[in-house]
Enzyme design. Sequence first.
Site, PDB file in Angstrom:
ATOM      1  N   THR A 165       0.870  -1.180   0.000  1.00 20.05           N
ATOM      2  CA  THR A 165       0.000   0.000   0.000  1.00 20.05           C
ATOM      3  C   THR A 165       0.903   1.226   0.000  1.00 20.05           C
ATOM      4  O   THR A 165       1.030   1.904   1.010  1.00 20.05           O
ATOM      5  CB  THR A 165      -0.931   0.020   1.229  1.00 20.05           C
ATOM      6  OG1 THR A 165      -0.150  -0.178   2.419  1.00 20.05           O
ATOM      7  CG2 THR A 165      -1.999  -1.045   1.148  1.00 20.05           C
ATOM      8  N   THR A 210      -1.009  -2.933   5.281  1.00 23.85           N
ATOM      9  CA  THR A 210      -1.262  -1.774   6.144  1.00 23.85           C
ATOM     10  C   THR A 210      -2.232  -0.853   5.411  1.00 23.85           C
ATOM     11  O   THR A 210      -1.905  -0.336   4.339  1.00 23.85           O
ATOM     12  CB  THR A 210       0.059  -1.030   6.407  1.00 23.85           C
ATOM     13  OG1 THR A 210       0.973  -1.958   6.986  1.00 23.85           O
ATOM     14  CG2 THR A 210      -0.142   0.147   7.339  1.00 23.85           C
ATOM     15  N   ARG A 255       9.861  -6.843  10.934  1.00 25.92           N
ATOM     16  CA  ARG A 255      10.871  -5.857  10.522  1.00 25.92           C
ATOM     17  C   ARG A 255      11.702  -6.462   9.409  1.00 25.92           C
ATOM     18  O   ARG A 255      12.062  -7.632   9.476  1.00 25.92           O
ATOM     19  CB  ARG A 255      11.825  -5.547  11.696  1.00 25.92           C
ATOM     20  CG  ARG A 255      11.171  -4.996  12.919  1.00 25.92           C
ATOM     21  CD  ARG A 255      12.059  -5.221  14.147  1.00 25.92           C
ATOM     22  NE  ARG A 255      12.224  -6.639  14.443  1.00 25.92           N
ATOM     23  CZ  ARG A 255      13.146  -7.144  15.249  1.00 25.92           C
ATOM     24  NH1 ARG A 255      14.026  -6.349  15.844  1.00 25.92           N
ATOM     25  NH2 ARG A 255      13.217  -8.439  15.477  1.00 25.92           N
ATOM     26  N   LEU A 277      15.930   4.564  20.002  1.00 23.50           N
ATOM     27  CA  LEU A 277      16.402   5.884  20.411  1.00 23.50           C
ATOM     28  C   LEU A 277      17.774   6.137  19.794  1.00 23.50           C
ATOM     29  O   LEU A 277      18.590   6.834  20.389  1.00 23.50           O
ATOM     30  CB  LEU A 277      16.479   5.987  21.943  1.00 23.50           C
ATOM     31  CG  LEU A 277      15.160   6.224  22.687  1.00 23.50           C
ATOM     32  CD1 LEU A 277      15.414   6.366  24.185  1.00 23.50           C
ATOM     33  CD2 LEU A 277      14.417   7.454  22.167  1.00 23.50           C
ATOM     34  N   ALA A 311      19.815   8.125  17.471  1.00 25.67           N
ATOM     35  CA  ALA A 311      19.776   9.346  16.661  1.00 25.67           C
ATOM     36  C   ALA A 311      20.695   9.168  15.466  1.00 25.67           C
ATOM     37  O   ALA A 311      21.694   8.439  15.532  1.00 25.67           O
ATOM     38  CB  ALA A 311      20.230  10.527  17.502  1.00 25.67           C
ATOM     39  N   GLY A 326      13.715   5.642   7.269  1.00 29.53           N
ATOM     40  CA  GLY A 326      13.285   5.547   5.876  1.00 29.53           C
ATOM     41  C   GLY A 326      12.590   4.219   5.689  1.00 29.53           C
ATOM     42  O   GLY A 326      12.083   3.641   6.655  1.00 29.53           O
ATOM     43  N   CYS A 350       7.875   1.666   5.010  1.00 31.26           N
ATOM     44  CA  CYS A 350       6.779   1.632   5.984  1.00 31.26           C
ATOM     45  C   CYS A 350       6.634   2.924   6.784  1.00 31.26           C
ATOM     46  O   CYS A 350       5.666   3.649   6.615  1.00 31.26           O
ATOM     47  CB  CYS A 350       6.966   0.456   6.930  1.00 31.26           C
ATOM     48  SG  CYS A 350       7.039  -1.108   6.033  1.00 31.26           S
ATOM     49  N   ARG A 357      13.795   1.968  -0.614  1.00 29.31           N
ATOM     50  CA  ARG A 357      12.623   2.849  -0.631  1.00 29.31           C
ATOM     51  C   ARG A 357      12.779   3.933   0.424  1.00 29.31           C
ATOM     52  O   ARG A 357      13.047   3.653   1.582  1.00 29.31           O
ATOM     53  CB  ARG A 357      11.344   2.029  -0.380  1.00 29.31           C
ATOM     54  CG  ARG A 357      10.950   1.187  -1.580  1.00 29.31           C
ATOM     55  CD  ARG A 357       9.745   0.334  -1.284  1.00 29.31           C
ATOM     56  NE  ARG A 357      10.037  -0.666  -0.246  1.00 29.31           N
ATOM     57  CZ  ARG A 357       9.112  -1.415   0.348  1.00 29.31           C
ATOM     58  NH1 ARG A 357       7.840  -1.275   0.035  1.00 29.31           N
ATOM     59  NH2 ARG A 357       9.460  -2.296   1.260  1.00 29.31           N
TER      60      ARG A 357
HETATM   61  C1  UGA Z   1       8.930  -1.123  10.530  1.00 27.48           C
HETATM   62  C2  UGA Z   1       8.453  -1.549  11.915  1.00 27.48           C
HETATM   63  O1  UGA Z   1       9.551  -1.545  12.820  1.00 27.48           O
HETATM   64  C3  UGA Z   1       7.842  -2.938  11.863  1.00 27.48           C
HETATM   65  O2  UGA Z   1       7.353  -3.307  13.130  1.00 27.48           O
HETATM   66  C4  UGA Z   1       6.710  -2.928  10.831  1.00 27.48           C
HETATM   67  O3  UGA Z   1       6.116  -4.200  10.697  1.00 27.48           O
HETATM   68  C5  UGA Z   1       7.256  -2.498   9.489  1.00 27.48           C
HETATM   69  O4  UGA Z   1       7.848  -1.184   9.608  1.00 27.48           O
HETATM   70  C6  UGA Z   1       6.102  -2.477   8.532  1.00 27.48           C
HETATM   71  O5  UGA Z   1       5.199  -1.638   8.716  1.00 27.48           O
HETATM   72  O6  UGA Z   1       6.031  -3.331   7.651  1.00 27.48           O
HETATM   73  P1  UGA Z   1      11.083  -1.685   9.032  1.00 27.48           P
HETATM   74  O7  UGA Z   1      10.553  -0.650   8.080  1.00 27.48           O
HETATM   75  O8  UGA Z   1      11.552  -2.995   8.511  1.00 27.48           O
HETATM   76  O9  UGA Z   1       9.964  -2.017  10.133  1.00 27.48           O
HETATM   77  O10 UGA Z   1      12.324  -1.024   9.780  1.00 27.48           O
HETATM   78  P2  UGA Z   1      12.639  -0.452  11.241  1.00 27.48           P
HETATM   79  O11 UGA Z   1      13.514  -1.389  11.945  1.00 27.48           O
HETATM   80  O12 UGA Z   1      11.416   0.014  11.919  1.00 27.48           O
HETATM   81  O13 UGA Z   1      13.527   0.823  10.840  1.00 27.48           O
HETATM   82  C7  UGA Z   1      12.927   1.908  10.138  1.00 27.48           C
HETATM   83  C8  UGA Z   1      13.904   3.029   9.957  1.00 27.48           C
HETATM   84  O14 UGA Z   1      14.171   3.674  11.206  1.00 27.48           O
HETATM   85  C9  UGA Z   1      15.287   2.627   9.410  1.00 27.48           C
HETATM   86  O15 UGA Z   1      15.654   3.565   8.407  1.00 27.48           O
HETATM   87  C10 UGA Z   1      16.195   2.723  10.619  1.00 27.48           C
HETATM   88  O16 UGA Z   1      17.508   3.025  10.262  1.00 27.48           O
HETATM   89  C11 UGA Z   1      15.549   3.860  11.373  1.00 27.48           C
HETATM   90  N1  UGA Z   1      15.850   3.852  12.832  1.00 27.48           N
HETATM   91  C12 UGA Z   1      15.451   2.833  13.605  1.00 27.48           C
HETATM   92  C13 UGA Z   1      16.535   4.935  13.385  1.00 27.48           C
HETATM   93  O17 UGA Z   1      16.891   5.905  12.688  1.00 27.48           O
HETATM   94  N2  UGA Z   1      16.790   4.922  14.731  1.00 27.48           N
HETATM   95  C14 UGA Z   1      16.399   3.911  15.527  1.00 27.48           C
HETATM   96  O18 UGA Z   1      16.663   3.971  16.742  1.00 27.48           O
HETATM   97  C15 UGA Z   1      15.718   2.824  14.958  1.00 27.48           C
END
Ligand code: UGA
Length: 419
Positions: free
Chosen positions: A67, A103, A133, A236, A238, A243, A246, A316
């Site tokens: 989506t 979603t 994730r 947390l 920074a 990106g 999602c 993405r």
């Molecule tokens: C996220 C959610 O964490 C999942 O629970 C969810 O199922 C998924 O989206 C989804 O909707 O399908 P994902 O996109 O795989 O999962 O990645 P994340 O681990 O959430 O990281 C997202 C972004 O945040 C990354 O770019 C990561 O580098 C950044 N991030 C994460 C930070 O900048 N700081 C942090 O402390 C943690």
Amino acid sequence: MAELGHEVVGVDVDPNKIAMLSLGKAPFFEPGLPEILATGMASGRLSFTSDISQVRGAQIHFVAVGTPQKKGENAADLTYVNAAIEALLPHLGDGELVAGKSTVPVGTAQRLAGRIADAGSGAMLAWNPEFLREGFAVQDTISPDRLVYGVALGESGAAAKALLDEVYATALSKDTPLVVTDYATAELVKVSANAFLATKISFINAMAEIAESTGADVTQLADAIGFDARIGRRFLNAGVGFGGGCLPKDIRAFTARAEELGRGESVAFLKEVDSINLRRRQKVVDLVVESFGGSVFGKRVAVLGLAFKPDSDDIRDSPALDVAVQLKGLGAEVLAIDPEANSNAARTHPQLNYVSDVDDALTGAEAVVVVTEWKQFRELDPVRVAGLVSRPFVIDGRNCLDPVAWRAAGWTYKGLGRP
Ligand code: UGA
């Protein structure tokens, strides 16, 4: 699903994906996926097809299409969800369950349940959001930290729950928390979870901005507030911000949906969350430009990382790729490297120079920018690589390097929100 013991047919409209999967090849990088793909296919329980009629007779039909954000708008594009449901309709049978994983904006499941009911097959709908994730997809699927079922009221809801219980029996036997609720709550659980995670990241990035103006250290601040169990240290970190496919589009779609509902003010803060996040990419670019006294034109910059996070080839809405593209746009000679995302990035952004060996990116570089915290970048030896670059200047866009060790090796080190 095959790993959990079920008989599974995977359907996609993309014949290339089906062809790859049928050969046992995963169409994207995900640790552990090739292994369970192989086991599933060897067991005979897993097959792939682009012929939708092959779904006939299945007890459950999971709909897990994307989506994405609509072009030029914040709202989610439901084209694929709608098309998948329409394609399923002629093949559904009485008592079968359609389980939505995608979603979606709140209200979608109710609308689709109406569509399925009108078609008269006697099939039911549940909304069963997915929380995996990238990079941990296999583990998160086999051992989810919770399950959420959004089901209809009454008997059909009970029947839907029973079918989902059967599918998730392995997880449920491990006492995985289960929330059984209505459609709207299930849809909202998903977007509010992602909105909360995005907010947590932008909160700490806002603290990084304040730290930059005061000489404070945001990584220590995160450790210290994270010891409060009510806050927690996870998410947390920074840096250059979030990106992926999602978090960014989900907070935008949530804002758009809330506005449609006349509740825009309830989530107006998510616009701020988005702005803080985008400012951090700009900050990295600005730091590079500043380091050259105002122009990167003709400067050789090594960009380490392109994927939106490590252990993924997903570009993405990637902050890393964005930084590389912006620097290139300002006239820098960008040497980009990602252990898995080079080819995805090269397809969409041919203007960058891609290298497959980190030493090739570093050789002669006048600035090094670390924007995805892959293990091989975190573990670079600052002494050895100082010998490769022409100017030892590093921006740690993920606060993943040790400033003491890098400075001791002669580098000018700049983190985000840390002195
Ligand atoms: C996220 C959610 O964490 C999942 O629970 C969810 O199922 C998924 O989206 C989804 O909707 O399908 P994902 O996109 O795989 O999962 O990645 P994340 O681990 O959430 O990281 C997202 C972004 O945040 C990354 O770019 C990561 O580098 C950044 N991030 C994460 C930070 O900048 N700081 C942090 O402390 C943690």
